[in-house]
Design a protein around this motif. Structure first.
Motif, PDB file in Angstrom:
ATOM      1  N   VAL A 294       0.701  -1.297   0.035  1.00  0.00           N
ATOM      2  CA  VAL A 294       0.119  -0.057  -0.057  1.00  0.00           C
ATOM      3  C   VAL A 294       1.008   1.173   0.098  1.00  0.00           C
ATOM      4  CG1 VAL A 294      -1.609   1.416   1.358  1.00  0.00           C
ATOM      5  CG2 VAL A 294      -2.002  -1.188   1.269  1.00  0.00           C
ATOM      6  N   LEU A 295       2.010   1.175   0.937  1.00  0.00           N
ATOM      7  CA  LEU A 295       2.763   2.388   1.006  1.00  0.00           C
ATOM      8  C   LEU A 295       3.784   2.696  -0.231  1.00  0.00           C
ATOM      9  CD1 LEU A 295       4.429   2.217   4.438  1.00  0.00           C
ATOM     10  CD2 LEU A 295       2.823   3.835   3.856  1.00  0.00           C
ATOM     11  N   SER A 296       4.042   1.671  -0.921  1.00  0.00           N
ATOM     12  CA  SER A 296       4.616   1.805  -2.189  1.00  0.00           C
ATOM     13  C   SER A 296       3.670   2.304  -3.425  1.00  0.00           C
ATOM     14  CB  SER A 296       5.277   0.888  -2.681  1.00  0.00           C
ATOM     15  OG  SER A 296       4.534  -0.475  -3.138  1.00  0.00           O
ATOM     16  N   MET A 297       2.381   1.975  -3.136  1.00  0.00           N
ATOM     17  CA  MET A 297       1.453   2.217  -4.285  1.00  0.00           C
ATOM     18  C   MET A 297       1.113   3.778  -4.147  1.00  0.00           C
ATOM     19  SD  MET A 297       0.190   0.472  -6.703  1.00  0.00           S
ATOM     20  CE  MET A 297       0.429  -0.834  -7.394  1.00  0.00           C
ATOM     21  N   ILE A 298       1.146   4.303  -2.742  1.00  0.00           N
ATOM     22  CA  ILE A 298       0.759   5.854  -2.792  1.00  0.00           C
ATOM     23  C   ILE A 298       2.321   6.420  -3.113  1.00  0.00           C
ATOM     24  CG2 ILE A 298       0.554   7.379  -0.814  1.00  0.00           C
ATOM     25  CD1 ILE A 298      -0.862   5.429   0.676  1.00  0.00           C
ATOM     26  N   GLY A 299       3.335   6.045  -2.795  1.00  0.00           N
ATOM     27  CA  GLY A 299       4.420   6.594  -3.259  1.00  0.00           C
ATOM     28  C   GLY A 299       4.793   6.775  -4.756  1.00  0.00           C
ATOM     29  N   VAL A 300       4.416   5.779  -5.633  1.00  0.00           N
ATOM     30  CA  VAL A 300       4.500   6.052  -6.921  1.00  0.00           C
ATOM     31  C   VAL A 300       3.193   6.731  -7.666  1.00  0.00           C
ATOM     32  CG1 VAL A 300       5.919   3.824  -7.223  1.00  0.00           C
ATOM     33  CG2 VAL A 300       3.279   3.767  -7.359  1.00  0.00           C
ATOM     34  N   SER A 301       2.213   6.976  -6.640  1.00  0.00           N
ATOM     35  CA  SER A 301       1.094   7.772  -7.239  1.00  0.00           C
ATOM     36  C   SER A 301       1.462   9.337  -6.883  1.00  0.00           C
ATOM     37  CB  SER A 301      -0.182   7.314  -6.936  1.00  0.00           C
ATOM     38  OG  SER A 301      -0.294   6.047  -7.351  1.00  0.00           O
ATOM     39  N   MET A 302       2.169   9.875  -6.167  1.00  0.00           N
ATOM     40  CA  MET A 302       2.550  11.108  -5.375  1.00  0.00           C
ATOM     41  C   MET A 302       3.254  11.638  -6.150  1.00  0.00           C
ATOM     42  SD  MET A 302       1.478  12.317  -2.771  1.00  0.00           S
ATOM     43  CE  MET A 302       1.351  11.547  -1.207  1.00  0.00           C
ATOM     44  N   PRO A 303       2.607  12.827  -6.675  1.00  0.00           N
ATOM     45  CA  PRO A 303       3.646  13.865  -7.471  1.00  0.00           C
ATOM     46  C   PRO A 303       4.455  14.588  -6.374  1.00  0.00           C
ATOM     47  CG  PRO A 303       1.430  14.483  -7.878  1.00  0.00           C
ATOM     48  CD  PRO A 303       1.447  13.569  -6.683  1.00  0.00           C
ATOM     49  N   PRO A 304       5.840  14.613  -6.698  1.00  0.00           N
ATOM     50  CA  PRO A 304       6.801  15.323  -5.663  1.00  0.00           C
ATOM     51  C   PRO A 304       6.472  16.567  -5.064  1.00  0.00           C
ATOM     52  CG  PRO A 304       7.853  14.858  -7.830  1.00  0.00           C
ATOM     53  CD  PRO A 304       6.471  14.268  -7.908  1.00  0.00           C
ATOM     54  N   PHE A 305       5.994  17.483  -6.106  1.00  0.00           N
ATOM     55  CA  PHE A 305       5.538  18.539  -5.689  1.00  0.00           C
ATOM     56  C   PHE A 305       4.432  19.057  -4.810  1.00  0.00           C
ATOM     57  CE2 PHE A 305       2.431  19.584  -8.596  1.00  0.00           C
ATOM     58  CZ  PHE A 305       2.414  18.899  -9.680  1.00  0.00           C
ATOM     59  N   PHE A 306       3.557  17.881  -4.828  1.00  0.00           N
ATOM     60  CA  PHE A 306       2.523  17.807  -3.945  1.00  0.00           C
ATOM     61  C   PHE A 306       2.728  17.315  -2.544  1.00  0.00           C
ATOM     62  CE2 PHE A 306      -1.500  15.330  -2.536  1.00  0.00           C
ATOM     63  CZ  PHE A 306      -2.204  16.261  -2.064  1.00  0.00           C
ATOM     64  N   PHE A 307       3.577  16.484  -2.511  1.00  0.00           N
ATOM     65  CA  PHE A 307       4.123  15.936  -1.407  1.00  0.00           C
ATOM     66  C   PHE A 307       4.882  17.053  -0.559  1.00  0.00           C
ATOM     67  CE2 PHE A 307       7.004  13.313   1.516  1.00  0.00           C
ATOM     68  CZ  PHE A 307       5.873  12.594   2.145  1.00  0.00           C
ATOM     69  N   GLY A 308       5.662  17.595  -1.531  1.00  0.00           N
ATOM     70  CA  GLY A 308       6.566  18.710  -0.774  1.00  0.00           C
ATOM     71  C   GLY A 308       5.909  19.792  -0.018  1.00  0.00           C
ATOM     72  N   ALA A 309       4.636  20.252  -1.035  1.00  0.00           N
ATOM     73  CA  ALA A 309       3.773  21.439  -0.443  1.00  0.00           C
ATOM     74  C   ALA A 309       3.005  20.732   0.870  1.00  0.00           C
ATOM     75  CB  ALA A 309       2.606  21.506  -1.590  1.00  0.00           C
ATOM     76  N   ILE A 310       2.959  19.479   0.963  1.00  0.00           N
ATOM     77  CA  ILE A 310       2.154  18.995   2.077  1.00  0.00           C
ATOM     78  C   ILE A 310       3.272  19.219   3.331  1.00  0.00           C
ATOM     79  CG2 ILE A 310       1.298  16.780   3.398  1.00  0.00           C
ATOM     80  CD1 ILE A 310      -0.002  16.190   0.878  1.00  0.00           C
ATOM     81  N   LEU A 311       4.502  18.763   2.934  1.00  0.00           N
ATOM     82  CA  LEU A 311       5.433  18.719   4.094  1.00  0.00           C
ATOM     83  C   LEU A 311       5.707  20.165   4.579  1.00  0.00           C
ATOM     84  CD1 LEU A 311       8.352  16.226   3.591  1.00  0.00           C
ATOM     85  CD2 LEU A 311       6.307  16.216   4.785  1.00  0.00           C
TER      86      LEU A 311
ATOM     87  N   VAL B  67       4.395  20.715   8.027  1.00  0.00           N
ATOM     88  CA  VAL B  67       5.635  20.472   9.251  1.00  0.00           C
ATOM     89  C   VAL B  67       6.635  21.873   9.247  1.00  0.00           C
ATOM     90  CG1 VAL B  67       7.597  19.168   9.518  1.00  0.00           C
ATOM     91  CG2 VAL B  67       5.829  18.105   8.189  1.00  0.00           C
ATOM     92  N   ALA B  68       6.393  22.544   8.109  1.00  0.00           N
ATOM     93  CA  ALA B  68       7.078  23.742   8.351  1.00  0.00           C
ATOM     94  C   ALA B  68       6.329  24.992   8.752  1.00  0.00           C
ATOM     95  CB  ALA B  68       7.622  24.328   6.944  1.00  0.00           C
ATOM     96  N   TYR B  69       5.191  25.231   8.125  1.00  0.00           N
ATOM     97  CA  TYR B  69       4.320  26.272   8.527  1.00  0.00           C
ATOM     98  C   TYR B  69       3.563  25.921   9.774  1.00  0.00           C
ATOM     99  CZ  TYR B  69       4.680  29.414   4.598  1.00  0.00           C
ATOM    100  OH  TYR B  69       5.262  30.344   3.790  1.00  0.00           O
ATOM    101  N   LYS B  70       2.869  24.929   9.959  1.00  0.00           N
ATOM    102  CA  LYS B  70       2.228  24.551  11.140  1.00  0.00           C
ATOM    103  C   LYS B  70       2.931  24.189  12.316  1.00  0.00           C
ATOM    104  CE  LYS B  70      -2.291  24.913   9.953  1.00  0.00           C
ATOM    105  NZ  LYS B  70      -3.602  24.219  10.101  1.00  0.00           N
TER     106      LYS B  70
END
Lengths: 316, 349
Positions: free
Chosen positions: A135-152, A156-159
């Protein structure tokens, strides 16, 4: 062995030449308003001035001479961007520390973690751990890096205020700051590859379990652990390492454009993106050639490594 | 489904049972044949997870196709209609689309008014999400079609004729392969946006579709070529040649059918990656051009304008994209397991 490496290098050098021609052709031949002389002369230039500039820079020469001159400039470090008139090599050098830091950290993380995950998933195939990792690897290959970056960046940075919001701090300036600024980019870039690599490794270990050499190893009384590490894993690592070589080389050559952009690392990838936006042929060509060189050199290292792991390749 | 006990090792569970299921009472008579596609379909149907995610993807496609219905009949607002100074009534109270300092309203969960909130220009996120889905899925589908057709044709051609053509095609593919996908994508995308070839220029959404379709050709070319190299040495190809069939006939009616399962397996894989690459190129400014909505434009608008004030503008299109791509990936995995029974053994080992 040496002949094998040399032959491989020659093929890659030929490839490099074709790649640089391809890039040159795409920008010089396809762009009607990309006339560099007009760009250099400025907005108020007369046709005579433009003509003068094209004679001085050699834009009036046949296209293949222009190509050769450009390549000469690139390899002697004398190439200047027509748009910004900066020395291209200096600009790439300025972006290199950030890109190298990103590539080496992320490269190690994604290689080691995917070997770990892939092995666990293969050993526990069909069980709970395997399913979670799938499941984790399926999420990993479906995640655009800039979207994951925006989430972090947001959570993690702002909040939570744990990591800084983008940017890059040189290692020589502050080791802690360097590390803090790079943790999130490392994770972001790694996730993409971990998902893919661990699945490749999992299926290749499971394939190898049916092979004769694994049966032989079991038959001579090795423990399951030894069979796995010294026979199954050793062979299954070959496709992983070949994949890793190409991907790692591309990241060094500025291939991680999305990750570099979302975290504002000011690396080679961001330079490539900016130079495409400015139609800056020279800078882009030099970056592409850098990528090519990285692919050639790292490809050769990987080939030697793979030949070490697999005698069938070494002796063929 | 009944499963005959005592299968020989190496046979997938239910593998034998299916083919021998019905009408195998009379001795000495061959069992009724079940085609490989039908067998694959049975295996796929039994994979609940893959079927579920296949259904999720289908649902996303249908809902996105219904975007105009939602836009005109329920939300009464177009995808590109900005309304930064507007107000609307929610539960009897008047709400501003954008607050006085310009922060867009978050999800209202009211199906008629800004169900998923507004973006920084006061546009309805829910309406744009559906229209954006149409663009993203269309680009994914067109790009996949281009990749599959070109990759398969070149792969069959190179693998069948070998020699010089093979060498040229292989190095051309190596060039594209060595170039990082995103870098190649923005290079060609920028050139096409400015210069253009025929209808492919400017803000036409076909530009990113063609670019992405081109970038992924080597990913199909390589495996197809490899398989054709082994297929062309097989006896049935020799037999066809002995009968005097033309090269074209051998390629289309002897080799291509044997490639079909490989090709089918690649379709979801390429489609998932194409949708991801669309978002990436758009984020870098070389994909779908504003004001057209796509999941990529929405995420990048959100990242550029709404961190940290209105994070729903990043989260909603991003999650939609991840769910869609993940559904394709999981369904594609199930499809591969169904078409390649050996992989079934791996899991059930």
């Amino acid at each position: 062995m040496l002949r094998f490496v040399v032959r491989r290098m020659l093929v890659m050098v030929a490839l490099l030449i074709v790649i640089s021609m391809f890039t040159f052709a795409m920008f010089v031949l396809l762009l009607p308003n990309g006339n560099p002389a007009a760009l250099l002369a400025g907005r108020l230039a007369t046709p005579a001035e433009i003509h003068l500039i094209s004679v001085r820079y050699g834009f009036d020469k046949p296209i293949y001479i222009q190509y050769i001159d450009t390549m000469k400039n690139i390899f002697t470090g004398q190439a200047y961007s027509y748009q910004s008139s900066f020395n291209v090599l200096d600009e790439i050098r300025a972006g290199m520390p950030a890109t190298l830091s990103l590539a080496i950290g992320a490269g190690l993380i994604w290689l080691l973690v995917s070997i770990l995950f892939g092995t666990i998933a293969a050993v526990r195939a069909g069980k709970y751990a395997d399913r979670v990792l799938t499941v984790l690897s399926m999420i990993g290959v479906s995640m655009p890096p800039f979207f994951f970056g925006a989430i972090l960046i947001y959570y993690v940075a702002y909040k939570a205020n744990i990591i800084p919001i983008g940017g890059y701090v040189p290692f020589s300036q502050s080791v802690g700051g360097w590390f803090g600024h790079l943790v999130a980019p490392w994770i972001t870039l790694s996730i993409l590859f971990i998902g893919f690599y661990s699945r490749v490794l999992r299926s290749s270990i499971l394939d190898s379990i049916n092979e004769d050499y694994v049966r032989t190893a079991r038959a001579k009384g090795l423990s399951e652990r030894q069979v796995l590490i010294r026979h199954s894993l050793r062979n299954s690592l070959i496709p992983i390492i070949s994949l890793w070589g190409l991907d790692f080389a591309q990241v060094i050559g500025g291939g991680a454009i999305l990750t570099e952009t979302v975290y504002n690392l000011h690396g080679v990838g961001e330079l490539a993106r900016d130079s495409i936006g400015r139609l800056d042929t020279i800078t882009l060509m030099e970056i592409v050639i850098l990528t090519g060189i990285a692919v050639v050199v790292i490809g050769a290292i990987v080939d030697v490594l793979v030949a070490y792991l697999d005698p069938r390749i070494r002796l063929a | 489904m009944s499963v005959i006990s005592g299968q020989s090792p190496g046979q997938g569970p239910g593998e034998l049972g299916e083919g021998f299921d019905a009408g195998f009472e009379s001795e000495g008579q061959l069992p009724p044949g079940v085609g490989p596609w039908k067998l694959a379909w049975r295996r796929l149907r039994r994979n609940r997870v893959a079927m579920f995610f296949g259904f999720v993807f289908l649902l996303i496609v249908v809902v996105c196709l219904l975007a105009p219905v939602y836009s005109t009949d329920i939300a009464h607002i177009g995808p590109n209609y900005g309304n930064p100074t507007g107000t609307f009534t929610l539960n009897g109270k008047t709400q501003f689309v954008l607050s006085q300092i310009g922060i867009p309203i978050g999800p209202t969960w009211d199906i008629h008014h800004y169900f998923l909130g507004a973006d920084d220009q006061g546009r309805d996120v829910a309406v744009r999400l559906l229209y954006g889905g149409r663009t993203s899925l269309m680009i994914g589908a067109v790009a996949t079609l281009i990749t599959m057709i070109i990759g398969t044709l070149l792969g069959v051609f190179a693998g069948y004729f070998r020699g010089w053509w093979d060498a040229i095609l292989r190095s051309a593919n190596d060039v594209v392969w060595t170039y990082p996908a995103v870098l190649l994508g923005i290079t060609i995308g920028t050139v096409l946006n400015i210069h253009g070839i025929g209808p492919l220029h400017g803000t036409n959404a076909l530009v990113p579709a063609v670019v992405i379709g081109f970038v992924y050709v080597p990913y199909v070319f390589r495996p197809v070529r490899g398989q054709v190299l082994t297929l062309r040495e097989r006896d049935f190809v020799d037999a066809a040649r002995q009968q005097g069939l033309s090269h074209w006939r051998i390629m289309t009616s002897e080799i291509l059918p044997n490639l079909s399962s490989t090709i089918v397996v690649f379709v979801p894989l390429i489609m998932a990656n194409s949708i991801l690459l669309e978002a990436g190129l758009t984020y870098l400014g070389a994909g779908v051009q504003p004001p057209n909505a796509s999941w990529g434009t929405m995420i990048s608008d959100g990242i550029n304008n709404d961190i940290p004030t209105a994070f729903h503008n990043v989260l909603i299109p991003g999650l939609m994209l991840v769910i869609a791509v993940m559904s394709i990936n999981i369904f594609g995995d199930g499809l591969r397991d169904a078409l390649d029974p050996r992989s079934k053994i791996r899991v059930a080992r």
